[in-house]
Design a protein around this motif. Structure first.
Motif, PDB file in Angstrom:
ATOM      1  N   ARG A  68       0.825  -1.215   0.000  1.00 50.40           N
ATOM      2  CA  ARG A  68       0.000   0.000   0.000  1.00 50.40           C
ATOM      3  C   ARG A  68       0.857   1.264   0.000  1.00 50.40           C
ATOM      4  N   GLY A  69       1.927   1.266   0.773  1.00 48.45           N
ATOM      5  CA  GLY A  69       2.797   2.442   0.829  1.00 48.45           C
ATOM      6  C   GLY A  69       3.432   2.735  -0.512  1.00 48.45           C
ATOM      7  N   GLN A  70       3.851   1.695  -1.211  1.00 45.32           N
ATOM      8  CA  GLN A  70       4.461   1.856  -2.535  1.00 45.32           C
ATOM      9  C   GLN A  70       3.471   2.486  -3.509  1.00 45.32           C
ATOM     10  N   VAL A  71       2.225   1.998  -3.499  1.00 49.14           N
ATOM     11  CA  VAL A  71       1.227   2.520  -4.429  1.00 49.14           C
ATOM     12  C   VAL A  71       0.854   3.952  -4.069  1.00 49.14           C
ATOM     13  N   ALA A  72       0.716   4.244  -2.783  1.00 47.68           N
ATOM     14  CA  ALA A  72       0.405   5.616  -2.362  1.00 47.68           C
ATOM     15  C   ALA A  72       1.505   6.574  -2.821  1.00 47.68           C
ATOM     16  N   ALA A  73       2.750   6.124  -2.717  1.00 47.95           N
ATOM     17  CA  ALA A  73       3.870   6.957  -3.156  1.00 47.95           C
ATOM     18  C   ALA A  73       3.837   7.161  -4.670  1.00 47.95           C
ATOM     19  N   THR A  74       3.428   6.131  -5.403  1.00 48.81           N
ATOM     20  CA  THR A  74       3.323   6.249  -6.862  1.00 48.81           C
ATOM     21  C   THR A  74       2.246   7.258  -7.241  1.00 48.81           C
ATOM     22  N   ILE A  75       1.103   7.227  -6.548  1.00 51.99           N
ATOM     23  CA  ILE A  75       0.035   8.197  -6.822  1.00 51.99           C
ATOM     24  C   ILE A  75       0.529   9.619  -6.548  1.00 51.99           C
ATOM     25  N   ASP A  76       1.224   9.805  -5.442  1.00 52.19           N
ATOM     26  CA  ASP A  76       1.786  11.130  -5.140  1.00 52.19           C
ATOM     27  C   ASP A  76       2.771  11.563  -6.225  1.00 52.19           C
ATOM     28  N   GLN A  77       3.555  10.603  -6.693  1.00 51.33           N
ATOM     29  CA  GLN A  77       4.563  10.910  -7.716  1.00 51.33           C
ATOM     30  C   GLN A  77       3.913  11.375  -9.016  1.00 51.33           C
ATOM     31  N   LEU A 119       0.964  12.654  -9.393  1.00 45.78           N
ATOM     32  CA  LEU A 119       0.305  13.942  -9.180  1.00 45.78           C
ATOM     33  C   LEU A 119       1.310  15.081  -9.292  1.00 45.78           C
ATOM     34  N   ASN A 120       2.555  14.821  -8.853  1.00 44.48           N
ATOM     35  CA  ASN A 120       3.590  15.860  -8.874  1.00 44.48           C
ATOM     36  C   ASN A 120       4.310  15.951 -10.209  1.00 44.48           C
ATOM     37  N   THR A 121       4.618  14.800 -10.827  1.00 45.35           N
ATOM     38  CA  THR A 121       5.420  14.797 -12.053  1.00 45.35           C
ATOM     39  C   THR A 121       4.586  14.734 -13.321  1.00 45.35           C
ATOM     40  N   ARG A 122       3.381  14.150 -13.207  1.00 46.57           N
ATOM     41  CA  ARG A 122       2.480  13.994 -14.350  1.00 46.57           C
ATOM     42  C   ARG A 122       3.141  13.221 -15.492  1.00 46.57           C
ATOM     43  N   GLN A 123       3.928  12.229 -15.147  1.00 46.89           N
ATOM     44  CA  GLN A 123       4.637  11.423 -16.133  1.00 46.89           C
ATOM     45  C   GLN A 123       4.024  10.024 -16.214  1.00 46.89           C
ATOM     46  N   ALA A 124       4.419   9.281 -17.260  1.00 47.91           N
ATOM     47  CA  ALA A 124       4.025   7.877 -17.376  1.00 47.91           C
ATOM     48  C   ALA A 124       4.615   7.092 -16.208  1.00 47.91           C
ATOM     49  N   PHE A 125       3.983   5.960 -15.892  1.00 47.19           N
ATOM     50  CA  PHE A 125       4.464   5.173 -14.764  1.00 47.19           C
ATOM     51  C   PHE A 125       4.061   3.718 -14.957  1.00 47.19           C
ATOM     52  N   SER A 126       4.680   2.841 -14.183  1.00 51.98           N
ATOM     53  CA  SER A 126       4.234   1.447 -14.096  1.00 51.98           C
ATOM     54  C   SER A 126       4.589   0.924 -12.711  1.00 51.98           C
ATOM     55  N   THR A 127       3.780  -0.009 -12.239  1.00 57.77           N
ATOM     56  CA  THR A 127       4.024  -0.605 -10.934  1.00 57.77           C
ATOM     57  C   THR A 127       3.494  -2.022 -10.927  1.00 57.77           C
ATOM     58  N   ARG A 128       4.148  -2.880 -10.181  1.00 56.73           N
ATOM     59  CA  ARG A 128       3.664  -4.239  -9.965  1.00 56.73           C
ATOM     60  C   ARG A 128       3.405  -4.404  -8.475  1.00 56.73           C
ATOM     61  N   HIS A 129       2.195  -4.843  -8.124  1.00 59.79           N
ATOM     62  CA  HIS A 129       1.859  -4.985  -6.711  1.00 59.79           C
ATOM     63  C   HIS A 129       0.710  -5.973  -6.562  1.00 59.79           C
ATOM     64  N   ARG A 130       0.277  -6.158  -5.323  1.00 59.05           N
ATOM     65  CA  ARG A 130      -0.833  -7.076  -5.042  1.00 59.05           C
ATOM     66  C   ARG A 130      -2.063  -6.291  -4.611  1.00 59.05           C
ATOM     67  N   ILE A 131      -3.227  -6.793  -5.039  1.00 57.81           N
ATOM     68  CA  ILE A 131      -4.483  -6.252  -4.545  1.00 57.81           C
ATOM     69  C   ILE A 131      -5.253  -7.378  -3.860  1.00 57.81           C
ATOM     70  N   ILE A 132      -6.197  -6.990  -3.013  1.00 60.51           N
ATOM     71  CA  ILE A 132      -7.068  -7.953  -2.339  1.00 60.51           C
ATOM     72  C   ILE A 132      -8.497  -7.616  -2.745  1.00 60.51           C
ATOM     73  N   ASP A 133      -9.185  -8.569  -3.393  1.00 62.79           N
ATOM     74  CA  ASP A 133     -10.532  -8.270  -3.863  1.00 62.79           C
ATOM     75  C   ASP A 133     -11.548  -8.401  -2.728  1.00 62.79           C
ATOM     76  N   THR A 134     -12.809  -8.171  -3.046  1.00 63.48           N
ATOM     77  CA  THR A 134     -13.849  -8.154  -2.007  1.00 63.48           C
ATOM     78  C   THR A 134     -14.057  -9.522  -1.365  1.00 63.48           C
TER      79      THR A 134
END
Length: 228
Positions: free
Chosen positions: A69-78, A80-95
């Motif tokens: 979660r911290g990694q993804v939150a940091a990516t969203i902040d990034q 918002l600030n840089t407005r550049q392309a991005f990619s991330t690999r992480h895990r989600i938990i569905d309902t």
């Protein structure tokens, strides 16, 4: 790339066989009001029936695995600030509590004046398959296009290397991108390979490759898009 504003493009979100859902779908994120849009497949990926949820940043983060979660939150902040392309690999938990591994790639979303107003891109589910059925379907599809396979295999290999995903998810991603762009799979794959060969020396970051991938369809010769 043609984005279905209502997330109802059935051909985009159907698998190669049997009508099963594909493991890829689109998203948009608008910076001004931090508004999210998810395609039907991305909603289902998170465990929701299409139309039953309005995604927010809080909801997006709530589905991330606690360790990611911290990694993804940091990516969203990034972005918002840089407005550049991005990619991330992480895990989600569905309902339902199921953990899924995803790769998310986004590029700049611009308005009619060319101003960057958000980011858009795709989710691809790269979770291990419970059985071999899906891989068998992919193998069968590849056999059908054996004579055109070289460019597809090269592009698929690049996606596997860059995003750390397997053979099946890489092919799913290529197929989804070709459908979204309304460009034949072989032509799109060959364009991705050509872009990497010609522009590769200038690709200095992950976001450069993300942008290259999401705009490859724009460089396919329109005269041959629906040729033989």
């Amino acid at each position: 790339m043609k984005w279905d504003l209502n997330g109802q493009s059935a051909d985009v979100e159907q698998a190669l066989a049997g009508g099963a859902p594909q493991r890829a779908g689109w998203f948009r994120f608008y910076f001004s009001d931090q508004r999210w849009e998810w395609s039907e497949q991305v909603q289902r990926l998170h465990g929701y029936e299409p139309g039953s949820v309005t995604p927010t940043t809080e909801l997006v983060l709530s589905h991330k695995h606690p360790d990611d979660r911290g990694q993804v939150a940091a990516t969203i902040d990034q972005i918002l600030n840089t407005r550049q392309a991005f990619s991330t690999r992480h895990r989600i938990i569905d309902t339902r509590g199921q953990v899924r591994q995803v790769v998310v790639v986004g590029d700049q979303l611009r308005d009619d004046q060319g101003d960057v107003i958000g980011t858009h891109g795709f989710y691809v589910d790269v979770s291990p398959l419970p059985d071999q059925t899906r891989e068998d379907l992919v193998s069968a599809k590849l056999a059908e296009i054996a004579e055109q396979r070289a460019g597809i295999e090269q592009a698929k290999g690049m996606l596997m290397l860059v995003y750390g995903i397997g053979d099946g998810p890489a092919f799913d991603l290529l197929k989804w991108l070709s459908q979204e762009a309304n460009v034949k799979l072989r032509l799109l794959a060959e364009q991705i390979c050509e872009d990497f060969r010609t522009l590769g020396p200038r690709v200095s970051s992950q976001s450069d490759f993300d942008h290259l991938l999401l705009t490859a369809h724009e460089r396919v010769d329109p005269a041959i898009v629906w040729g033989p």
